[in-house]
Design a protein around this motif. Structure first.
Motif, short mmCIF file in Angstrom:
data_model
loop_
_atom_site.label_atom_id
_atom_site.label_comp_id
_atom_site.label_asym_id
_atom_site.label_seq_id
_atom_site.Cartn_x
_atom_site.Cartn_y
_atom_site.Cartn_z
N LYS A 168 -24.05 34.87 -10.97
CA LYS A 168 -23.64 35.23 -9.61
C LYS A 168 -24.78 35.10 -8.60
CE LYS A 168 -19.77 38.26 -10.74
NZ LYS A 168 -19.18 39.61 -10.57
N ASP A 202 -14.88 33.45 -13.73
CA ASP A 202 -14.70 33.04 -12.34
C ASP A 202 -14.65 31.52 -12.16
OD1 ASP A 202 -14.75 35.70 -11.33
OD2 ASP A 202 -16.94 35.70 -11.56
N SER A 226 -15.81 27.43 -8.56
CA SER A 226 -14.91 28.58 -8.51
C SER A 226 -13.46 28.14 -8.73
CB SER A 226 -15.03 29.28 -7.15
OG SER A 226 -14.01 30.24 -6.99
N LYS A 258 -11.03 29.98 -7.99
CA LYS A 258 -10.27 30.57 -6.90
C LYS A 258 -10.31 29.72 -5.64
CE LYS A 258 -9.78 34.87 -4.26
NZ LYS A 258 -10.30 36.25 -4.05
#
Length: 701
Positions: free
Chosen positions: A94, A400, A419, A421
């Motif tokens: 991250k 993720d 990602s 998402k």
């Protein structure tokens, strides 16, 4: 020429803007000729050859068991010692502050991460170190060292490779009493490969018991067979895998010898049973390259990459799926108009992620794995990333997204999180950000030209720092090698587009015929047509760009290596005054002598059509043979040639230089006796760059 070729994909990049540069230029602007030695502020300067080699070379090595931490490598070149030093680092996926994980002099590479323990290779032995403390422990002390190591899933066995002397090709092995002799004796082909003469030693896989770093008596899986595994010249640990139960080994091998070996690409994947010693050919009847064996995470399905045609190294590369329980096999990408570079399974066993060329870039794709192979349903394939960048590898999967390595023409590799998402890349490592902050920016745009057959021809155009369309600039046509290699958003430490543009040149890099990323037909079109449509594509691209008022048509050069070097030699005979200078690195000059001295004859037979004594191939050795057009050479030419290049042997560069000299053409030979098809030494690379740019300064005045 490359062993593993990259073939094109048909899927569109939705966000790609096809820019027709220069439309905004006023009609009556006075134009100035610009010196290639541009001036910049002290804080920000154009990229230089030395600064290019000061960049850290980043590799994604692995993820912690919980997917929260990335282990990555950074290689830094040391000019004084003319060598690179690689160390491992750890950083949260991250984002955060990296921590140096290894400090020993040498190069470490991660083998696997087990819990918080990182098992890595260092100086031919296994070492381990915890992610939580700073204590490194040497695990093995195996005499002669280990290569291409794979530990069985149950931890009870170890698989590795080493060389075995099987043929007395070298005089000191054949005549034990002649200890001061230095002679090689051959009765068959495969006497040399890439940059090495065959000394009678063959890479073989060995398996042994393994416990607490102790390696038992190792058994040679291939025995006395004169075969290579890993495959030559670039095969590694990816040629090996274990069965999920640890009871069998799978390995890649081309079980051919001598002339048969030189004429074929037919590698197969074999299963070796540890208890019985029996070997089974898993890919029996599959006649092209078969490699990269891998099981799904749950161990139920087996996958690999496969090409269909024996002798065709640039064939479409497909993902094959096998259910060992039912022996049902399915080509997952047969219906997809592209080729696969590399793949990995998703953790949930439902998808296979892969990277592949796509219209001037390399992108991420996913395959939805069928739940029932017997239905023979065509799986769904989606392109999941897009943009002006290359995805160069998949490190692993987190909850993720995918941890990947990525490059641009203006940025060396770093590690990113793709990602799931938001479909974007987020930088995890920033190894070279500080150095790039001192480098003047170079703009990269796409351009489309109509080829002579009416099809769209895509090119990347790279502009100098502080590009001003009111000025005129010298321009370079970049000719790609391969010939079936892609010109994408890759970052090279020799043919570096950012570096070329930073010296004040506009660079155009066309995706001519033969390049993957534009469908299988586009990629295949170059075979047996080397001097045809692909050369016309190059001329179309440079002619189109030359219409722009900022291109100085009196200062245009063509440059390239391998097939790109061939293209330069070919253009020298057909360019009709377009170019004022040429640079060829390890280019093919005379197709007859090349056919008689190159080593991977399967490539020559497929791409040229076959030998020069076969009249069916006459066009290859006449119209498409640069040496037959030397009487038309009248343009300065610089020729680089590696002494250890056996793919395009030394005679090619020497013949071209001698022809130019005898024709009275301004020419220069730069001979690199210790280099192969590439330039690997840092000091030699600096000489290469200085000669390259020095030649352009001389000839594009």
């Amino acid at each position: 020429m490359h062993k593993i070729s990259w073939i094109g994909a048909f899927l569109l990049i939705n966000n790609m803007v096809i820019a027709q540069v220069g439309k905004e230029v006023p009609q009556k602007v006075e134009r100035k000729t610009v010196d290639t030695r541009s001036r910049h502020s002290a804080a920000v300067e154009p990229l230089s050859p030395q600064k290019l080699w000061e960049l850290g070379r980043v590799s994604g090595e692995g993820l912690s068991a919980d997917g929260t931490q990335l282990i990555y490598g950074v290689s830094n070149y040391q000019f004084d010692d003319n060598k690179s030093e690689k160390n491992l680092y750890v950083i949260p996926v991250k984002g955060g502050t990296p921590v140096q994980f290894t400090t020993e002099a040498g190069s470490e590479s991660v083998l696997k991460v087990d819990g918080d323990q990182v098992l890595y290779m260092f100086k031919g032995q296994l070492w381990k170190k915890s992610l939580k403390d700073g204590n490194a422990t040497q695990v093995t002390n195996y005499e002669g060292g280990l290569e291409n190591v794979k530990i069985s899933p149950d931890g009870k066995h170890i698989l590795f490779s080493k060389q075995v002397l099987l043929k007395p090709y070298y005089s000191q092995d054949k005549y034990k009493d002649l200890t001061k002799s230095n002679v090689y004796i051959y009765d068959n082909l495969d006497y040399r490969h890439w940059d090495t003469w065959n000394d009678g030693k063959f890479n073989h896989p060995f398996v042994a018991t393994y416990a607490d770093g102790q390696i038992g008596e190792a058994k040679d899986i291939l025995g006395e067979e004169p075969y290579y595994s890993p495959t030559m010249p670039f095969g590694g640990a990816e040629d090996f895998t274990w069965s999920p139960d640890g009871k069998a080994v799978f390995y890649v091998c081309k079980k051919k010898f001598g002339k048969d070996y030189a004429l074929s690409t037919n590698t197969d994947i074999y299963r070796y049973d540890l208890s019985s010693g029996e070997t089974t050919n898993v890919t029996e009847g599959m006649m092209g390259y078969d490699n990269s064996p891998a099981f799904s995470p749950n161990g139920k399905l087996f996958t690999w990459l496969s090409m269909k045609t024996d002798g065709y190294e640039a064939d479409k590369n497909d993902v094959i799926l096998l259910d060992p329980q039912t022996n049902t096999k399915l080509n997952l990408t047969a219906h997809w108009d592209g080729t696969v570079n590399a793949f990995t399974w998703s953790k949930d066993n439902k998808k296979i992620y892969f990277v592949a060329p796509s219209e001037g870039t390399v992108q991420l794709f996913e395959i939805l794995v069928p739940t029932n192979l017997k239905n023979r349903a065509l799986p769904i394939i989606n392109q999941i990333s897009s943009g002006d960048f290359d995805i160069t590898g998949i490190v692993g999967e987190t909850k993720d997204g995918l941890v990947v390595t990525s490059t641009k023409m203006t940025r060396a590799a770093e590690v990113f999180l793709y990602s799931f998402k938001d479909k974007n890349l987020k930088a995890i490592t920033t190894v070279n950000d500080q150095l790039y902050s001192t480098v003047a920016a170079t703009k990269v745009e796409s351009r489309v030209t109509k080829a002579t057959d009416g099809l769209d021809l895509f090119s990347w155009v790279i502009y100098p720092p502080d590009f001003d369309p009111a000025n005129k600039y010298p321009t370079l046509l970049f000719c790609q090698g391969g010939p079936q290699s892609a010109t994408t958003q890759s970052y090279s430490f020799r043919w570096n587009f950012q570096l070329l543009a930073s010296q004040g040149y506009i660079v155009i890099a066309p995706n001519r015929r033969g390049m993957p990323g534009w469908g299988v037909k586009w990629n295949e079109q170059i075979s047996k047509d080397w001097g045809g449509q692909s050369i016309r594509d190059y001329l179309s691209a440079i002619d189109d760009l030359s219409k722009e008022p900022y291109v100085d048509k009196d200062r245009i050069a063509a440059v390239g290596a391998s097939y790109g070097g061939y293209s330069v030699f070919q253009l020298a005979g057909v360019h009709e005054g377009r170019f004022k200078s040429f640079i060829s690195h390890c280019g093919l000059f005379d197709m007859k002598s090349w056919y008689g001295t190159t080593e991977e004859l399967f490539f020559a037979n497929h791409d040229l059509g076959g030998p020069y004594w076969d009249k069916a191939n006459a066009k290859t050795y006449t119209e498409f043979n640069p040496s037959t057009m030397v009487e038309k050479w009248n343009t300065p030419i610089l020729i680089f040639q590696g002494g250890k290049d056996y793919r395009v042997p030394i005679g090619q560069g020497l013949e071209a230089f001698q022809a130019a000299q005898l024709r009275g053409v301004k020419s220069r030979l730069v001979y690199l006796p210790d280099e192969n098809h590439w330039v690997l030494s840092g000091h030699n690379a600096q000489v290469w760059q200085r000669e390259f740019f020095g030649w352009l300064s001389e000839t594009l005045k």
